[in-house]
Every structure is written in structure tokens, then in C-alpha cells.
Design an enzyme around this catalytic site. Structure first.
Site, PDB file in Angstrom:
ATOM      1  N   GLY A  52      -5.307  -5.576  -6.588  1.00  0.00           N
ATOM      2  CA  GLY A  52      -3.780  -5.177  -5.947  1.00  0.00           C
ATOM      3  C   GLY A  52      -3.918  -3.465  -5.933  1.00  0.00           C
ATOM      4  N   GLU A 111      -9.867  -9.915  -9.163  1.00  0.00           N
ATOM      5  CA  GLU A 111      -9.701 -10.882  -7.882  1.00  0.00           C
ATOM      6  C   GLU A 111      -9.521  -9.273  -6.590  1.00  0.00           C
ATOM      7  OE1 GLU A 111      -6.312 -13.073  -9.006  1.00  0.00           O
ATOM      8  OE2 GLU A 111      -7.333 -14.093 -10.539  1.00  0.00           O
ATOM      9  N   PRO A 112      -9.861  -8.549  -6.738  1.00  0.00           N
ATOM     10  CA  PRO A 112     -10.239  -7.583  -5.664  1.00  0.00           C
ATOM     11  C   PRO A 112      -9.976  -8.167  -4.650  1.00  0.00           C
ATOM     12  CG  PRO A 112     -12.111  -7.167  -6.670  1.00  0.00           C
ATOM     13  CD  PRO A 112     -11.683  -8.521  -7.184  1.00  0.00           C
ATOM     14  N   GLY A 113      -9.153  -7.594  -3.369  1.00  0.00           N
ATOM     15  CA  GLY A 113      -8.980  -8.508  -1.852  1.00  0.00           C
ATOM     16  C   GLY A 113      -9.110  -7.355  -1.118  1.00  0.00           C
ATOM     17  N   ARG A 114      -7.952  -6.532  -0.818  1.00  0.00           N
ATOM     18  CA  ARG A 114      -8.049  -5.339   0.571  1.00  0.00           C
ATOM     19  C   ARG A 114      -8.614  -4.165  -0.518  1.00  0.00           C
ATOM     20  NH1 ARG A 114      -2.894  -4.644   1.360  1.00  0.00           N
ATOM     21  NH2 ARG A 114      -1.533  -4.888   0.020  1.00  0.00           N
ATOM     22  N   ARG A 164       0.953  -6.237   9.707  1.00  0.00           N
ATOM     23  CA  ARG A 164       1.449  -6.039   8.572  1.00  0.00           C
ATOM     24  C   ARG A 164       2.108  -4.951   8.360  1.00  0.00           C
ATOM     25  NH1 ARG A 164      -0.831  -2.323   6.155  1.00  0.00           N
ATOM     26  NH2 ARG A 164      -0.068  -3.539   3.927  1.00  0.00           N
ATOM     27  N   CYS A 182       7.339 -10.749  22.588  1.00  0.00           N
ATOM     28  CA  CYS A 182       8.709 -10.354  22.617  1.00  0.00           C
ATOM     29  C   CYS A 182       9.570 -10.329  21.592  1.00  0.00           C
ATOM     30  CB  CYS A 182       9.472 -11.181  23.543  1.00  0.00           C
ATOM     31  SG  CYS A 182       7.914 -11.495  25.068  1.00  0.00           S
ATOM     32  N   GLU A 183       9.694  -9.618  21.122  1.00  0.00           N
ATOM     33  CA  GLU A 183      10.168  -8.864  20.251  1.00  0.00           C
ATOM     34  C   GLU A 183       9.921  -7.460  19.912  1.00  0.00           C
ATOM     35  OE1 GLU A 183      11.059 -10.671  16.598  1.00  0.00           O
ATOM     36  OE2 GLU A 183      10.154 -13.369  17.763  1.00  0.00           O
ATOM     37  N   TYR A 222      -5.855  -9.124   5.092  1.00  0.00           N
ATOM     38  CA  TYR A 222      -4.655  -9.411   6.034  1.00  0.00           C
ATOM     39  C   TYR A 222      -4.128  -8.915   7.728  1.00  0.00           C
ATOM     40  CZ  TYR A 222      -4.586  -9.711   0.377  1.00  0.00           C
ATOM     41  OH  TYR A 222      -4.388  -9.604  -1.104  1.00  0.00           O
TER      42      TYR A 222
HETATM   43  N1  LLP Z   1      -5.070 -12.294  -6.923  1.00  0.00           N
HETATM   44  C1  LLP Z   1      -3.437 -13.252  -6.148  1.00  0.00           C
HETATM   45  C2  LLP Z   1      -3.210 -13.997  -7.093  1.00  0.00           C
HETATM   46  C3  LLP Z   1      -3.398 -12.262  -5.627  1.00  0.00           C
HETATM   47  O1  LLP Z   1      -1.502 -13.216  -5.593  1.00  0.00           O
HETATM   48  C4  LLP Z   1      -3.297 -11.667  -4.470  1.00  0.00           C
HETATM   49  C5  LLP Z   1      -2.992 -11.239  -3.497  1.00  0.00           C
HETATM   50  C6  LLP Z   1      -4.493 -10.922  -4.805  1.00  0.00           C
HETATM   51  C7  LLP Z   1      -5.136 -10.881  -6.466  1.00  0.00           C
HETATM   52  C8  LLP Z   1      -5.372  -9.582  -4.221  1.00  0.00           C
HETATM   53  O2  LLP Z   1      -4.925  -8.771  -4.133  1.00  0.00           O
HETATM   54  P1  LLP Z   1      -4.792  -7.322  -3.570  1.00  0.00           P
HETATM   55  O3  LLP Z   1      -6.816  -6.608  -4.271  1.00  0.00           O
HETATM   56  O4  LLP Z   1      -5.750  -7.491  -2.089  1.00  0.00           O
HETATM   57  O5  LLP Z   1      -3.781  -6.118  -3.528  1.00  0.00           O
HETATM   58  N2  LLP Z   1      -0.531  -9.712   2.383  1.00  0.00           N
HETATM   59  C9  LLP Z   1       0.457  -8.222   1.835  1.00  0.00           C
HETATM   60  C10 LLP Z   1      -0.636  -8.109   0.485  1.00  0.00           C
HETATM   61  C11 LLP Z   1      -0.029 -10.003  -0.026  1.00  0.00           C
HETATM   62  C12 LLP Z   1      -0.986  -9.693  -1.322  1.00  0.00           C
HETATM   63  C13 LLP Z   1      -0.549 -11.352  -2.196  1.00  0.00           C
HETATM   64  N3  LLP Z   1      -2.054 -11.558  -3.135  1.00  0.00           N
HETATM   65  C14 LLP Z   1      -0.372  -7.106   2.974  1.00  0.00           C
HETATM   66  O6  LLP Z   1      -0.448  -7.691   3.436  1.00  0.00           O
HETATM   67  O7  LLP Z   1      -0.162  -5.688   2.155  1.00  0.00           O
END
Ligand code: LLP
Length: 418
Positions: A239, A274-277, A313, A344-345, A372
Site C-alpha cells: 500500500g 507486501e509492497p507492490g507499487r 489506470r 474506441c472509447e 498495474y
Molecule cells: N497485498 C494485498 C492483499 C493487496 O490487495 C495489494 C494490492 C497489495 C498487497 C499491494 O499493494 P501496493 O503495495 O501495490 O499498493 N490497480 C490499482 C491498485 C490495486 C491494488 C490492489 N491490491 C492501481 O492501479 O492503482
């Protein structure tokens, strides 16, 4: 910090000009920087010092197997939400013992496969799921390690579509119900309680919601201790936000040090994140070619060769993504453009009212596209998805080729001749 910079007004990824990559591979293309990915992962990992911890990279943010393999080599764990993600991690050489499995809809097959390969933990989101995991574990003669995803009812102050920790959201078990659910879990013979989990939302730009959620989890953990349940870890989800525009999110080290402060009295309690972004977003750009410049009565459009099919996004969340010229040495008049795609949107835009000095045929790049982007792409309007390239110093690696047109209907079948 990332490794996308201008040298002599040319955009470079690490040591390679974007123009060179495009002349070899074409557009549209996602281009990632290996050094940036590594740097961001280490920013989390190093901040923990000696405190027991595990960084579980959120696979949904970018699931290319080359990137998962890179994460595995760094020693990363993984947060997955489907069997597809599990199989990707395994194919990329990830360690099943470092996988946590989140998601509200785990099927029998998914649970079975996860138990077979021996994942680290199921982040359980409901009582029926808990019962199902117990049942599958019994069938396989195994004990399933679980944590309960607690919904702490904290406002993440982010876009409503990516906010997950409020009581009206579908995720997890409410903080008020959690103690009871842990009691139930304790009685299930094929369940082993190992932790507690939460994830309150994505693109958070303040620390306070994370810290409030942590406080709620720690209170609950103390209550569980009274009930004879000892946890081995707390998983605080992902997050942490990134700067797309004017946001100034905290650095991972600030976040982790604020957390460590809360964990002072729990030196043995492992922290999972659990970092992603925060790892992938600013490690990638999406490079696209300007096909046409079109002037309408009302505005100027830069029509490019990718759009919501590769990068949804802006269309989905009205998200702001920075758009920059790839070669700033070209002499061009600056103008204000809506940067739109071929789909086409009306919602097919990458950015609105952007100042750009461009001509037809030029290249522009959407920044912060590493998270994402590719994972949410589609072939809508029968457009093959953008290829993916990873730069490592002076080396260019194609990590996802562009599909052939016939790949678009590879799984489709004609009706029998009548
Ligand atoms: N853990 C869980 C259980 C999650 O649901 C998520 C993201 C993460 C970790 C990773 O979160 P992050 O660190 O990436 O913020 N598609 C959207 C973001 C959706 C996130 C869903 N869950 C966007 O493009 O902004």
C-alpha cells in the site's frame, strides 16, 4: 529514486537511450530498469535491520517472470492472489516457503496446489474459507498455516476503488469478529495459526493509517495471547504510495522505522510487508509513438499507438500519470494536448491537458508505469499487448515478446462446418 534520466536531452534507462531500444524493438513497449527494481526492494529490506521480517513482493503489481525471478534472487517472498500467480512465482524460481496467499475467493484447486507446494501462509479472508482450507488440508493429510486477514476499519484516504480496509469493503474479517474467528481456527485440527494480516489500501501517501491499523492489530494480538494463541508474525500488507504527480509519500525507510517503533516490545515478532507499487511503479515506463496530432475546435489531441488496452489506470481511476518526451533535442513547438489512444472509447486517454513539444512520429513515455500497467492490460480492440523490456546497465533484454496476431484467437474455436 530511479534510473530514468536525460543525458543530452535524450531519455535513458540506466545506460541505454530509449530511442535505441525502440529502433530495435518498436512500440508500444514497457521498459523497466533492473537497478531501480533492486534499489526499491532493498529500501524496504535494509530498513528492517535485524528485526525479523520478510518482504513479500505483491505479484499483481508486475508479474513478468523475469521480474519475479529477479525478486527471487534478491531473497524476496511473494504475495499472491491466485493459482496463476502461484504458478508464475514457481516458474520464476520463487521459494514456496516465502509465499503468502491473499484473496477472497480461493478455490478448492488453488488451496490444494498451495498446500502441495508448501506455501508459507494463507491469509484467510472469511470463516467459510477457513473451513474449506481445513477440509482440503485434511484430505491431503497436511496442516495448513494461516493468518487471518483482519479488516481494521481504517480509512486509507486513497481512491475509493483501491481502499480495502473499511468495514464496507469485501476484504477480511472485521476487527470485532476476529477474536471469535481465531477461536474457531484454533479448534480446527488441520489449521495452524501463525499470524495476523491486514491490507488497508493502495497508493497511501500518509503513514498514519498504516500506524492506526498496526495499533489495532497489536491490541488484538494481545487479546489472542490471553486466549492462548501466540502469533509468529504480523503481515501489514502493501500500500505505500509513490509520487505520480505532486504526491509526497513517505520513503520506505520512514515507514519501516515508524513500524519498528511500534514493535519495540516485540523483538521476536516477524513483520511481513507486501509492497507492490512502491517497488515496481517508478521502475517502469510505457513508451509509445505519436501517430497523429489532431486539432479539433476545442482541443489538441496527440493520438498515440497505445491506450487503455495497455494502461488502464487513467481510464479506470482517473489516475494521473506523468507523460514526457523521449528526445528533447528535437525542435518542436510546445502545445497543450490530450494524449489519447487508439481504442474506441471516450475514456481511452493517458493524460489530459499536457504541455508537450512533439510532432507526429515522435516518442513519448508514460512514467511510473511499472506497476498495474502490464498486469492490467488487455487485447481490447484486438491489439496485441505491449512488449516488455528490461534494461540492466547497458544491456537490453526482451522479457515479453509482442504477440502474433494469431495469438489473439489462439484459444478460440470455429464452429463445426454445417
Ligand atoms: N497485498 C494485498 C492483499 C493487496 O490487495 C495489494 C494490492 C497489495 C498487497 C499491494 O499493494 P501496493 O503495495 O501495490 O499498493 N490497480 C490499482 C491498485 C490495486 C491494488 C490492489 N491490491 C492501481 O492501479 O492503482
Amino acid at each position: 529514486m530511479d534510473y530514468f534520466n536525460y543525458t543530452n536531452q535524450q531519455l535513458l534507462v540506466e545506460g541505454v537511450p530509449v530511442e535505441d531500444i525502440v529502433s530495435e524493438f518498436g512500440t508500444p513497449a514497457y521498459i523497466y530498469s533492473k537497478a531501480t527494481l533492486e534499489r526499491h526492494w532493498h529500501a524496504f529490506d535494509k530498513a528492517f535491520g535485524d528485526h525479523p521480517h520478510l518482504i513479500c513482493f505483491a505479484v499483481k503489481s508486475n508479474s513478468n517472470i523475469a521480474i519475479l525471478n529477479l525478486m527471487a534472487k534478491l531473497g524476496s517472498g511473494f504475495d499472491i492472489v491466485s493459482q496463476g500467480e502461484l504458478e508464475r512465482v514457481l516458474a520464476a524460481g520463487g521459494d514456496p516457503k516465502k509465499i503468502v496467499f491473499s484473496g477472497v475467493a480461493k478455490s478448492y484447486a488453488e488451496i490444494e496446489r498451495a498446500l502441495e507446494v508448501g506455501i508459507r501462509c494463507f491469509n484467510v479472508e472469511s470463516i467459510p474459507e477457513l473451513e474449506r482450507i481445513n477440509q482440503v488440508a485434511e484430505k491431503l493429510g497436511k496442516i495448513a498455516p494461516i493468518s487471518l486477514r483482519v479488516n481494521p476499519d481504517v480509512d486509507a484516504k486513497t481512491h475509493p476503488y483501491i481502499s480495502t480496509g473499511l468495514k464496507e469493503n469485501k476484504f477480511g474479517v472485521s476487527v470485532n469478529q476476529a477474536r471469535e474467528v481465531y477461536q474457531l481456527a484454533k479448534q480446527l485440527p488441520h489449521i495452524q495459526i501463525v499470524g495476523m494480516d491486514c491490507h488497508i489500501g493502495s497508493q497511501l501517501t500518509e503513514l498514519q493509517p498504516f500506524l492506526d491499523a498496526t495499533d489495532r492489530l497489536l491490541v488484538l494480538m494481545e487479546q489472542l495471547q490471553e486466549d492462548g494463541i501466540t502469533l509468529h508474525h504480523l503481515d501489514l500488507g502493501g500500500g505505500l504510495g509513490v509520487p505520480y504527480h505532486t504526491e509526497q509519500p513517505p520513503h520506505p525507510s520512514e515507514y519501516v522505522s515508524a513500524l519498528l517503533d511500534k514493535f519495540k516490545d516485540y523483538p521476536q515478532l516477524e513483520i511481513i510487508l507486501e509492497p507492490g507499487r512502491a517497488i515496481t511503479a517508478n521502475a517502469g515506463i510505457l513508451v509509445t509513438k505519436v501517430e497523429y496530432l489532431k486539432q479539433s475546435e476545442d482541443r489538441n489531441f496527440a493520438i498515440v499507438d497505445t491506450g487503455m488496452n495497455d494502461m488502464i489506470r487513467p481510464a479506470l481511476y482517473d489516475a494521473y500519470m506523468q507523460i514526457i518526451e523521449v528526445n528533447r533535442s528535437l525542435v518542436r513547438e510546445e502545445n497543450t494536448y490530450d494524449v489519447v489512444g487508439p481504442i474506441c472509447e471516450t475514456s481511452d486517454f493517458l493524460g489530459k491537458q499536457r504541455q508537450l513539444a512533439i510532432a507526429q512520429g515522435d516518442l513519448i513515455a508514460v512514467r511510473s508505469a511499472g506497476a498495474y500497467g502490464s498486469t492490467m492490460s488487455s487485447t481490447y480492440n484486438s491489439r496485441p499487448q505491449a512488449m516488455e523490456i528490461l534494461v540492466d546497465g547497458n544491456q537490453i533484454h526482451l522479457i515479453k515478446a509482442r504477440a502474433e496476431f494469431s495469438d489473439l484467437w489462439r484459444l478460440e474455436r470455429l464452429l463445426p462446418e454445417s
